[in-house]
Write a protein that holds these residues in place. Structure first.
Motif, short mmCIF file in Angstrom:
data_model
loop_
_atom_site.label_atom_id
_atom_site.label_comp_id
_atom_site.label_asym_id
_atom_site.label_seq_id
_atom_site.Cartn_x
_atom_site.Cartn_y
_atom_site.Cartn_z
N GLU A 167 0.82 -1.21 0.00
CA GLU A 167 0.00 0.00 0.00
C GLU A 167 0.86 1.26 0.00
OE1 GLU A 167 -2.81 -0.03 3.15
OE2 GLU A 167 -3.90 -1.78 2.39
N GLU A 168 2.03 1.20 0.64
CA GLU A 168 2.93 2.36 0.67
C GLU A 168 3.88 2.39 -0.52
OE1 GLU A 168 4.63 3.90 4.14
OE2 GLU A 168 3.44 2.66 5.50
N GLY A 169 3.97 1.26 -1.23
CA GLY A 169 4.91 1.19 -2.34
C GLY A 169 4.23 0.66 -3.58
N VAL A 170 4.78 -0.42 -4.11
CA VAL A 170 4.22 -1.01 -5.33
C VAL A 170 4.40 -2.52 -5.28
CG1 VAL A 170 6.41 -0.60 -6.53
CG2 VAL A 170 4.35 -1.00 -7.87
N ALA A 171 3.38 -3.23 -5.71
CA ALA A 171 3.42 -4.69 -5.81
C ALA A 171 3.38 -5.08 -7.28
CB ALA A 171 2.26 -5.32 -5.05
N PHE A 172 4.15 -6.08 -7.63
CA PHE A 172 4.20 -6.57 -9.01
C PHE A 172 3.60 -7.97 -9.06
CE2 PHE A 172 7.49 -3.40 -8.69
CZ PHE A 172 7.37 -2.69 -9.88
N SER A 173 2.56 -8.14 -9.85
CA SER A 173 1.86 -9.42 -9.91
C SER A 173 2.44 -10.36 -10.96
CB SER A 173 0.38 -9.20 -10.22
OG SER A 173 0.22 -8.62 -11.49
N GLN A 174 3.36 -9.86 -11.80
CA GLN A 174 3.91 -10.68 -12.87
C GLN A 174 5.43 -10.62 -12.87
OE1 GLN A 174 1.84 -12.55 -14.88
NE2 GLN A 174 0.17 -11.81 -13.61
N CYS A 175 6.02 -11.01 -11.73
CA CYS A 175 7.48 -11.05 -11.60
C CYS A 175 7.95 -12.50 -11.77
CB CYS A 175 7.92 -10.52 -10.24
SG CYS A 175 9.71 -10.63 -9.98
N PHE A 176 8.92 -12.71 -12.65
CA PHE A 176 9.36 -14.06 -12.99
C PHE A 176 10.86 -14.23 -12.72
CE2 PHE A 176 5.40 -13.50 -15.10
CZ PHE A 176 4.81 -14.75 -15.05
N VAL A 177 11.18 -15.42 -12.19
CA VAL A 177 12.57 -15.75 -11.88
C VAL A 177 13.28 -16.25 -13.13
CG1 VAL A 177 11.96 -16.32 -9.51
CG2 VAL A 177 12.04 -18.15 -11.22
N GLN A 178 14.62 -16.31 -13.06
CA GLN A 178 15.40 -16.76 -14.20
C GLN A 178 15.87 -18.21 -14.06
OE1 GLN A 178 15.15 -13.12 -13.57
NE2 GLN A 178 13.88 -13.89 -15.24
N ASN A 179 15.61 -18.82 -12.91
CA ASN A 179 15.84 -20.24 -12.69
C ASN A 179 14.97 -20.66 -11.52
OD1 ASN A 179 17.38 -22.75 -11.55
ND2 ASN A 179 18.30 -22.42 -13.56
N THR A 180 14.56 -21.92 -11.49
CA THR A 180 13.57 -22.35 -10.51
C THR A 180 14.16 -23.07 -9.31
OG1 THR A 180 13.20 -24.36 -11.82
CG2 THR A 180 11.72 -22.49 -12.21
N VAL A 181 15.48 -23.00 -9.11
CA VAL A 181 16.08 -23.48 -7.86
C VAL A 181 17.01 -22.40 -7.32
CG1 VAL A 181 15.87 -25.92 -8.42
CG2 VAL A 181 17.96 -24.71 -9.03
N CYS A 182 17.43 -22.60 -6.06
CA CYS A 182 18.01 -21.52 -5.26
C CYS A 182 19.26 -20.87 -5.85
CB CYS A 182 18.34 -22.03 -3.86
SG CYS A 182 16.91 -22.62 -2.92
N THR A 183 20.35 -21.63 -5.98
CA THR A 183 21.63 -21.01 -6.32
C THR A 183 21.61 -20.32 -7.67
OG1 THR A 183 22.89 -22.48 -4.87
CG2 THR A 183 24.08 -21.49 -6.71
N PRO A 184 21.16 -20.95 -8.75
CA PRO A 184 21.15 -20.22 -10.03
C PRO A 184 20.30 -18.96 -9.99
CG PRO A 184 20.83 -22.56 -10.37
CD PRO A 184 20.70 -22.33 -8.90
N SER A 185 19.17 -19.01 -9.30
CA SER A 185 18.32 -17.82 -9.21
C SER A 185 19.03 -16.70 -8.46
CB SER A 185 17.00 -18.17 -8.52
OG SER A 185 16.17 -17.03 -8.41
N ARG A 186 19.66 -17.02 -7.33
CA ARG A 186 20.34 -16.00 -6.53
C ARG A 186 21.54 -15.41 -7.28
NH1 ARG A 186 18.56 -16.65 -0.94
NH2 ARG A 186 17.09 -18.40 -0.93
N CYS A 187 22.30 -16.28 -7.95
CA CYS A 187 23.42 -15.77 -8.75
C CYS A 187 22.91 -14.81 -9.81
CB CYS A 187 24.17 -16.93 -9.40
SG CYS A 187 25.15 -17.94 -8.27
N SER A 188 21.72 -15.06 -10.33
CA SER A 188 21.15 -14.21 -11.37
C SER A 188 20.70 -12.86 -10.82
CB SER A 188 19.97 -14.94 -12.02
OG SER A 188 19.39 -14.17 -13.04
N PHE A 189 19.87 -12.86 -9.76
CA PHE A 189 19.34 -11.56 -9.31
C PHE A 189 20.37 -10.75 -8.54
CE2 PHE A 189 17.37 -14.19 -5.75
CZ PHE A 189 18.02 -13.58 -4.66
N MET A 190 21.48 -11.37 -8.11
CA MET A 190 22.53 -10.61 -7.44
C MET A 190 23.59 -10.07 -8.41
SD MET A 190 22.25 -10.05 -4.19
CE MET A 190 21.57 -10.63 -2.63
N THR A 191 23.47 -10.42 -9.70
CA THR A 191 24.43 -9.93 -10.70
C THR A 191 23.77 -9.22 -11.87
OG1 THR A 191 24.33 -12.02 -11.92
CG2 THR A 191 26.05 -11.81 -10.22
#
Length: 487
Positions: free
Chosen positions: A39-63
């Protein structure tokens, strides 16, 4: 935006799917603190990850890199010291960086060097309440369901980490600061204490997506489902799993509430950007499946919550609904980089979410991508096969026994279509407007040939644009040559 750099809070639960948030349209699950943040910010209903398990996804969104860019597409190929990492960049830029919880992103020996304070799960005190033991022949053993762990609310690992972050806030750290909380829940095992265990009426949960028709999806799911003994379960079993999963989500949301209250009490609220998102989703009974795989791309696994509360210096228009533009989780990296005024030291593929958050634009991406799997001749990419007594034996053993089913695959998704291109198996095409649950694979329907060809061509364009990155640091070709520096 004024020149003051905001503090950054990264609240990153594990395995929380996008459809299980109140402000994103779920009328049953209780997430009041996430909803209040939206309510104070913004919500995104269509956000998609770049891999469906932990390490590859984290390496992706942290780089800001897709997993294929540097081969970060397994659970055991993490970021090296010479590669970019958002927390390290924030530290180098003068942020006081506190990082608590899971790693799953950088080499273990490197993790204490990339932040000012590192707090691991082993560093905090919490109530180690073990679930009731379950025998291997129990029909629910491989589902990761363990049920109720206590009759009363307990201090969990995540609770203790959140309290450590609050203690850090109350110590009045030097600003600007970054707090990164990489939490465990609502990741399996499915277990939670009261009052969360009994919070949800098993008869009043959303309907589960049914088992897809035979042959519509990869055989990988069929093999895992068989080894997990899921075909022998009834609807009530899966509803029980979903109810406990919801309880874990609500407990995680309560932890977020304690953290945001501390931000307000320490008078950091207006000067802080808060990001809430997960690294991937969870089946939780849909398709008669639980947990996740690395080569299936239903929205259950690829769509995650994303809620951002910006500092007061960035005006956000009032909205009555979430933003439904397509965004990728790598856009988190680009957004933080803009807020923190980080110098650009490497090529990345994220797009800042500030323009769409502030209403400057209404669209963000035409397509989103997710990828996973391995080549048959890449044995080093497969996880070591555990003993049958291990709860992950079904999923990991299928990777080893049916290597082609764990073959490379890529998803492209628009608002109305999803194509999954597979290297060794039949491709999948879903008309999301007519079939939002992705049950009818129309890849062989001649009526949609042009759609398939257009999406395939777009995948080729994407790979061409993102296939590699050239380092900013140039190498001289001789002892006398002087090369310019960039970044």
């Amino acid at each position: 935006m004024n020149e003051r750099r905001p503090n950054i809070i990264i609240f990153n639960p594990d395995q929380w799917r996008g459809k299980d948030v109140g402000c994103l349209g779920n009328p049953i699950v209780r997430t009041p603190h996430t909803d209040a943040l939206a309510e104070e910010g913004v919500a995104f209903s269509q956000c998609f990850v770049q891999n469906t398990v932990c390490t590859p996804s984290r390496c992706s969104f942290m780089t800001g890199w897709y997993p294929h860019v540097r081969g970060h597409r397994t659970m055991h190929h993490m970021l090296s010291p010479e590669e970019p990492f958002l927390l390290q960049e924030l530290k180098d830029a003068g942020y006081t960086v506190w990082w608590g919880g899971k790693n799953d992103v950088v080499r273990v020996e490197h993790q204490s060097e990339v932040c000012n304070v590192r707090v691991t799960p082993e560093d905090v005190d919490y109530d180690r309440v073990a679930p009731a033991p379950m025998e291997q022949d129990d029909p629910l053993y491989y589902t990761h369901y363990r049920g109720k762990v206590a009759e009363h609310e307990i201090v969990s690992n995540d609770d203790a980490l959140v309290q450590a972050a609050i203690d850090f806030l109350q110590s009045r750290p030097q600003e600007p600061f970054c707090i990164c909380l990489a939490l465990h829940d609502p990741h399996v095992p499915f277990q939670v204490e009261e009052p969360y265990y009994s919070m949800y009426d098993r008869e009043n949960l959303p309907p589960l997506i049914p088992l897809p028709p035979k042959g519509n999806k990869t055989r990988h799911l069929d093999e895992i489902r068989a080894r997990m003994k899921l075909d022998g379960l009834c609807e009530a079993d899966f509803k029980e799993i979903l109810a406990v999963y919801y309880g874990m989500i609500t407990k995680t949301d309560a932890a977020l509430g304690r953290l945001t209250n501390a931000l307000k009490q320490t008078e950091n609220w207006d000067d802080t950007a808060v990001f809430v998102f997960s690294d991937h989703g969870e089946y939780a009974g849909d398709y008669r499946m639980v947990e996740k795989t690395q080569v299936t791309f239903e929205d259950d696994l690829t769509r995650v919550p994303l809620v951002i509360k910006y500092p007061a210096s960035i005006p956000i228009p009032s909205r009555t609904a979430p933003v439904d533009a397509l965004v990728e989780l790598i856009d988190f990296y680009a957004t933080v980089a803009e807020l923190a005024k980080l110098p650009k030291r490497h090529t990345h593929f994220g797009k800042s979410l500030i323009p769409i958050s502030t209403g400057i634009t209404a669209e963000h991406r035409e397509h989103v991508f997710c990828e996973g799997g391995a080549l048959i001749e890449e044995p080093h990419t497969h996880e070591p096969k555990p003993a049958p007594s291990h709860v992950y034996w079904p999923r990991v053993s299928v990777q080893s026994d049916y290597i082609e089913q764990h073959g490379k695959a890529v998803m492209i998704r628009s608002k109305t279509w999803k194509l999954v291109r597979r290297l060794y198996e039949r491709d999948e095409l879903y008309n999301l407007a007519a079939d939002p649950d992705e049950l009818q694979n129309v890849i062989d329907d001649k009526e949609f040939t042009n759609i398939r060809l257009q999406l395939t061509e777009r995948i080729a364009d994407w790979y061409l644009a993102t296939g590699d990155v050239v380092p900013y640091k140039l190498n001289p070709r001789s002892a006398k040559e002087i090369v310019p520096e960039y970044g």
